[in-house]
Write an enzyme that holds these catalytic residues in place. Structure first.
Site, PDB file in Angstrom:
ATOM      1  CG  PHE A  71      -1.618   1.209   1.589  1.00 42.91           C
ATOM      2  CD1 PHE A  71      -2.191   2.041   0.628  1.00 42.91           C
ATOM      3  CD2 PHE A  71      -1.715   1.586   2.931  1.00 42.91           C
ATOM      4  CE1 PHE A  71      -2.832   3.230   0.993  1.00 42.91           C
ATOM      5  CE2 PHE A  71      -2.350   2.759   3.306  1.00 42.91           C
ATOM      6  CZ  PHE A  71      -2.901   3.584   2.341  1.00 42.91           C
ATOM      7  CG  LEU A  99       5.733  -9.771  -5.442  1.00 46.17           C
ATOM      8  CD1 LEU A  99       5.805 -10.331  -6.863  1.00 46.17           C
ATOM      9  CD2 LEU A  99       4.977  -8.440  -5.440  1.00 46.17           C
ATOM     10  CB  SER A 126       1.409  -3.943   7.535  1.00 47.82           C
ATOM     11  OG  SER A 126       0.405  -4.362   6.619  1.00 47.82           O
ATOM     12  CB  THR A 180       3.927   2.025  13.005  1.00 48.61           C
ATOM     13  OG1 THR A 180       2.574   2.274  13.392  1.00 48.61           O
ATOM     14  CG2 THR A 180       4.473   0.900  13.867  1.00 48.61           C
ATOM     15  CG  ASP A 181       0.501   5.718  15.206  1.00 48.93           C
ATOM     16  OD1 ASP A 181       0.452   4.527  14.849  1.00 48.93           O
ATOM     17  OD2 ASP A 181      -0.483   6.488  15.143  1.00 48.93           O
ATOM     18  CD  GLU A 182      -0.686  -0.309  15.375  1.00 51.16           C
ATOM     19  OE1 GLU A 182      -0.499  -1.373  15.991  1.00 51.16           O
ATOM     20  OE2 GLU A 182      -1.545  -0.182  14.491  1.00 51.16           O
ATOM     21  CE1 TYR A 189       3.020  -3.765  11.775  1.00 54.24           C
ATOM     22  CE2 TYR A 189       1.694  -2.437  13.268  1.00 54.24           C
ATOM     23  CZ  TYR A 189       2.500  -2.540  12.149  1.00 54.24           C
ATOM     24  OH  TYR A 189       2.798  -1.412  11.411  1.00 54.24           O
ATOM     25  CB  SER A 190       2.755  -2.541  18.122  1.00 53.45           C
ATOM     26  OG  SER A 190       2.248  -3.242  19.224  1.00 53.45           O
ATOM     27  CB  ALA A 191       6.018  -6.524  20.226  1.00 46.89           C
ATOM     28  CE  LYS A 218       6.934  -1.182  11.344  1.00 53.57           C
ATOM     29  NZ  LYS A 218       7.578  -1.224  10.005  1.00 53.57           N
ATOM     30  CG  ASN A 266      -0.294   6.071   5.902  1.00 54.12           C
ATOM     31  OD1 ASN A 266       0.513   6.216   4.996  1.00 54.12           O
ATOM     32  ND2 ASN A 266      -0.047   6.496   7.124  1.00 54.12           N
TER      33      ASN A 266
HETATM   34  P1  NAD Z   1       1.313  -3.582   3.304  1.00 50.86           P
HETATM   35  O1  NAD Z   1       1.032  -4.828   4.075  1.00 50.86           O
HETATM   36  O2  NAD Z   1       0.259  -3.042   2.402  1.00 50.86           O
HETATM   37  O3  NAD Z   1       2.628  -3.773   2.423  1.00 50.86           O
HETATM   38  C1  NAD Z   1       3.759  -4.451   2.891  1.00 50.86           C
HETATM   39  C2  NAD Z   1       4.579  -4.878   1.684  1.00 50.86           C
HETATM   40  O4  NAD Z   1       5.777  -5.502   2.164  1.00 50.86           O
HETATM   41  C3  NAD Z   1       3.874  -5.897   0.782  1.00 50.86           C
HETATM   42  O5  NAD Z   1       4.041  -5.531  -0.566  1.00 50.86           O
HETATM   43  C4  NAD Z   1       4.594  -7.222   1.085  1.00 50.86           C
HETATM   44  O6  NAD Z   1       4.637  -8.108  -0.034  1.00 50.86           O
HETATM   45  C5  NAD Z   1       5.991  -6.717   1.440  1.00 50.86           C
HETATM   46  N1  NAD Z   1       6.722  -7.640   2.327  1.00 50.86           N
HETATM   47  C6  NAD Z   1       6.272  -8.237   3.458  1.00 50.86           C
HETATM   48  N2  NAD Z   1       7.241  -9.008   3.988  1.00 50.86           N
HETATM   49  C7  NAD Z   1       8.320  -8.899   3.171  1.00 50.86           C
HETATM   50  C8  NAD Z   1       9.621  -9.451   3.195  1.00 50.86           C
HETATM   51  N3  NAD Z   1      10.004 -10.313   4.156  1.00 50.86           N
HETATM   52  N4  NAD Z   1      10.489  -9.121   2.201  1.00 50.86           N
HETATM   53  C9  NAD Z   1      10.113  -8.260   1.204  1.00 50.86           C
HETATM   54  N5  NAD Z   1       8.883  -7.722   1.134  1.00 50.86           N
HETATM   55  C10 NAD Z   1       7.999  -8.036   2.106  1.00 50.86           C
HETATM   56  O7  NAD Z   1       1.733  -2.518   4.403  1.00 50.86           O
HETATM   57  P2  NAD Z   1       1.614  -0.925   4.396  1.00 50.86           P
HETATM   58  O8  NAD Z   1       0.354  -0.548   5.063  1.00 50.86           O
HETATM   59  O9  NAD Z   1       1.939  -0.413   3.047  1.00 50.86           O
HETATM   60  O10 NAD Z   1       2.806  -0.561   5.401  1.00 50.86           O
HETATM   61  C11 NAD Z   1       4.118  -0.325   4.917  1.00 50.86           C
HETATM   62  C12 NAD Z   1       5.017   0.025   6.083  1.00 50.86           C
HETATM   63  O11 NAD Z   1       4.521   1.191   6.746  1.00 50.86           O
HETATM   64  C13 NAD Z   1       5.082  -1.063   7.161  1.00 50.86           C
HETATM   65  O12 NAD Z   1       6.408  -1.117   7.619  1.00 50.86           O
HETATM   66  C14 NAD Z   1       4.153  -0.570   8.263  1.00 50.86           C
HETATM   67  O13 NAD Z   1       4.569  -1.040   9.514  1.00 50.86           O
HETATM   68  C15 NAD Z   1       4.344   0.937   8.132  1.00 50.86           C
HETATM   69  N6  NAD Z   1       3.222   1.787   8.553  1.00 50.86           N
HETATM   70  C16 NAD Z   1       1.964   1.549   8.054  1.00 50.86           C
HETATM   71  C17 NAD Z   1       0.924   2.407   8.406  1.00 50.86           C
HETATM   72  C18 NAD Z   1      -0.463   2.206   7.864  1.00 50.86           C
HETATM   73  O14 NAD Z   1      -1.402   2.864   8.314  1.00 50.86           O
HETATM   74  N7  NAD Z   1      -0.689   1.324   6.894  1.00 50.86           N
HETATM   75  C19 NAD Z   1       1.167   3.494   9.255  1.00 50.86           C
HETATM   76  C20 NAD Z   1       2.473   3.683   9.763  1.00 50.86           C
HETATM   77  C21 NAD Z   1       3.485   2.828   9.384  1.00 50.86           C
HETATM   78  O1  DAU Z   2      -1.239   3.443  13.351  1.00 51.03           O
HETATM   79  C1  DAU Z   2      -0.509   2.887  12.326  1.00 51.03           C
HETATM   80  C2  DAU Z   2      -0.967   1.470  12.065  1.00 51.03           C
HETATM   81  O2  DAU Z   2      -2.259   1.562  11.483  1.00 51.03           O
HETATM   82  C3  DAU Z   2      -0.009   0.703  11.164  1.00 51.03           C
HETATM   83  O3  DAU Z   2       1.212   0.547  11.835  1.00 51.03           O
HETATM   84  C4  DAU Z   2      -0.592  -0.669  10.797  1.00 51.03           C
HETATM   85  O4  DAU Z   2       0.248  -1.305   9.861  1.00 51.03           O
HETATM   86  C5  DAU Z   2      -1.952  -0.443  10.158  1.00 51.03           C
HETATM   87  O5  DAU Z   2      -2.561  -1.693   9.848  1.00 51.03           O
HETATM   88  C6  DAU Z   2      -2.865   0.351  11.096  1.00 51.03           C
HETATM   89  O6  DAU Z   2      -3.208  -0.435  12.279  1.00 51.03           O
HETATM   90  P1  DAU Z   2      -4.688  -0.435  12.889  1.00 51.03           P
HETATM   91  O7  DAU Z   2      -4.856  -1.656  13.700  1.00 51.03           O
HETATM   92  O8  DAU Z   2      -4.994   0.857  13.528  1.00 51.03           O
HETATM   93  O9  DAU Z   2      -5.536  -0.515  11.496  1.00 51.03           O
HETATM   94  P2  DAU Z   2      -6.829  -1.378  11.081  1.00 51.03           P
HETATM   95  O10 DAU Z   2      -7.284  -0.841   9.765  1.00 51.03           O
HETATM   96  O11 DAU Z   2      -6.606  -2.834  11.208  1.00 51.03           O
HETATM   97  O12 DAU Z   2      -7.896  -0.965  12.179  1.00 51.03           O
HETATM   98  C7  DAU Z   2      -8.258   0.400  12.398  1.00 51.03           C
HETATM   99  C8  DAU Z   2      -9.244   0.429  13.565  1.00 51.03           C
HETATM  100  O13 DAU Z   2     -10.473  -0.180  13.138  1.00 51.03           O
HETATM  101  C9  DAU Z   2      -8.776  -0.354  14.773  1.00 51.03           C
HETATM  102  O14 DAU Z   2      -9.210   0.318  15.948  1.00 51.03           O
HETATM  103  C10 DAU Z   2      -9.501  -1.693  14.661  1.00 51.03           C
HETATM  104  C11 DAU Z   2     -10.800  -1.316  13.952  1.00 51.03           C
HETATM  105  N1  DAU Z   2     -11.366  -2.347  13.058  1.00 51.03           N
HETATM  106  C12 DAU Z   2     -10.559  -2.919  12.123  1.00 51.03           C
HETATM  107  C13 DAU Z   2     -11.039  -3.889  11.256  1.00 51.03           C
HETATM  108  C14 DAU Z   2     -10.141  -4.536  10.242  1.00 51.03           C
HETATM  109  C15 DAU Z   2     -12.724  -2.691  13.150  1.00 51.03           C
HETATM  110  O15 DAU Z   2     -13.468  -2.131  13.985  1.00 51.03           O
HETATM  111  N2  DAU Z   2     -13.198  -3.634  12.286  1.00 51.03           N
HETATM  112  C16 DAU Z   2     -12.424  -4.272  11.362  1.00 51.03           C
HETATM  113  O16 DAU Z   2     -12.943  -5.168  10.637  1.00 51.03           O
END
Ligand code: NAD
Ligand code: DAU
Length: 340
Positions: free
Chosen positions: A12, A36, A86, A126-128, A154-156, A158, A184
């Site tokens: 993403f 992938l 993630s 991440t903020d987690e 997960y957060s541990a 990270k 995001n």
């Molecule tokens: P995502 O799960 O959409 O993408 C992760 C990507 O990493 C995927 O394309 C996957 O194939 C690849 N990947 C996983 N393990 C791998 C490995 N061992 N080697 C190579 N590639 C690998 O995640 P995202 O939401 O895009 O998050 C990206 C980064 O940002 C993560 O490090 C996550 O902790 C961090 N982050 C995410 C958010 C959020 O809200 N999504 C917020 C803050 C930080």
């Molecule tokens: O804060 C950054 C983090 O945000 C990233 O580090 C993570 O990679 C990313 O996945 C995200 O974590 P969250 O746990 O906050 O995101 P998620 O979309 O899984 O859930 C957002 C909130 O919604 C959370 O409080 C749980 C709730 N939720 C989630 C799902 C999937 C529901 O209520 N129902 C659901 O089905």
């Protein structure tokens, strides 16, 4: 020419960062590495893969041999590490792969940087890592000095990687930066996460699972604003520093779901309260003052605009997410939500 190695570039945020870099630094060479996994989708990158300045490698960042060989051949100047498992819910089901990809993967990349030399290693944390804040203290925010205090596997994982990056800077002098961003949302978000899950299910008039009472608060940032922040940090951020990224945009989960439903013109009666997530963090709230003060960054997309853009993207790109939810993801949903 600057060569930037982007890991997790088929996921993403990583893919959005690839697009951001191609638009804003067309003279850079991008080396995109992704294993992938279920979350990585090469389809996302299809329009840019044949550009002469984009090189894609399918590789595991925890595979030492593969990563060292890649560094030997490509010699990047900068590494931005997005690659990770993630999803919090998956980490509760099965933590092992989170430790390998998120911790060992980070170590492997940094060891390669030490061996071959690097201008900058940037860790997308991440903020987690800060744990959560209570709902009745809206005056509290995460700053870069807030102690790390994690809740889920997960957060541990990270936080472990984040600490390891700081250790490599202090012990070996590796030129690192770290960013800790809030939640995001935007295009190419995998439909297991709250916002795209709600969009895809509401479009099919399916029930929308809200964990617990829906009062948990997340601090939402449009994905492209995260990308501009990382761009600033890798160019102008101070080595050894941590930067919080966020836009003071807190919403309860219920507010988020209702906003999406309104945008889609779907009824709130689709909302179904289900069993809470184990160890569910109550509130995340980032203080982004350091990014704004030191690097002059601020987000440009409001939540209302961002949700409109996101919903529009999912409506116009049904094939992208329908391909995902028609495959293995179907079984994932049934397994994860069966006992809620
Ligand atoms: P995502 O799960 O959409 O993408 C992760 C990507 O990493 C995927 O394309 C996957 O194939 C690849 N990947 C996983 N393990 C791998 C490995 N061992 N080697 C190579 N590639 C690998 O995640 P995202 O939401 O895009 O998050 C990206 C980064 O940002 C993560 O490090 C996550 O902790 C961090 N982050 C995410 C958010 C959020 O809200 N999504 C917020 C803050 C930080
Ligand atoms: O804060 C950054 C983090 O945000 C990233 O580090 C993570 O990679 C990313 O996945 C995200 O974590 P969250 O746990 O906050 O995101 P998620 O979309 O899984 O859930 C957002 C909130 O919604 C959370 O409080 C749980 C709730 N939720 C989630 C799902 C999937 C529901 O209520 N129902 C659901 O089905």
């Amino acid at each position: 020419m600057t060569k930037v190695l982007i890991t997790g570039g088929a996921g993403f945020i990583g893919s959005n960062f690839v697009f951001h870099m191609l638009e804003n630094h067309p003279d850079y060479e991008l080396v995109v590495v992704d294993l992938l996994t279920y979350a990585g989708n090469l389809e996302t990158l299809k329009d840019v893969l044949d550009r002469p300045n984009v090189h894609f490698y399918k590789a595991d960042i925890a595979d030492r041999e593969a990563i060292f060989e890649l560094f030997e051949n490509e010699r990047p100047d900068t590494v931005v590490n997005f690659a990770a498992e993630s999803h919090v819910d998956r980490s509760i089901e099965d933590p092992g792969i989170f430790l390998r990809s998120n911790i060992i993967g980070t170590q492997t990349l940094m060891d390669a940087c030490r061996k071959y030399g690097i201008g900058r290693y940037h860790q997308v944390s991440t903020d987690e890592v800060y744990g959560d804040l209570p709902l009745d203290r809206p005056d509290l925010f995460f700053t870069e000095e807030t102690p790390l205090h994690t809740s889920s596997p997960y957060s541990a994982s990270k936080a472990s990687a984040d600490l390891l990056v700081q250790a490599y800077h202090r012990t070996y002098g590796l030129p690192v930066t770290i960013s800790r961003c809030s939640n995001n949302y935007g295009p190419y978000h995998f439909p297991e996460k709250l916002i795209p899950l709600i969009i895809s299910r509401a479009l099919a008039d399916e029930s929308l699972p809200v964990y617990g009472t829906g009062e948990n608060v997340r601090d939402w940032l449009y994905v492209r604003d995260h990308c501009t922040a990382i761009d600033r940090i890798i160019h102008d951020g101070r080595v050894g520093e941590v930067y919080n990224i966020g836009g003071h945009n807190e919403r309860t989960n219920l507010q988020v779901v209702k906003t999406v439903l309104k945008e889609l013109g779907k009824p709130e009666s689709l909302i179904t309260f289900v069993k809470d997530r184990a160890g569910h963090d109550m509130r995340y709230a980032i203080d982004p003052a350091k990014m704004m003060r030191e690097l002059g960054w601020e987000p440009t997309t409001t939540f209302d605009e961002g949700i409109k853009k996101t919903v529009k993207w999912y409506l116009e790109n049904e094939e992208w997410w329908k391909n995902i939810i028609s495959g293995d993801y179907q079984q994932y949903y049934e397994k994860m939500y069966a006992n809620r």
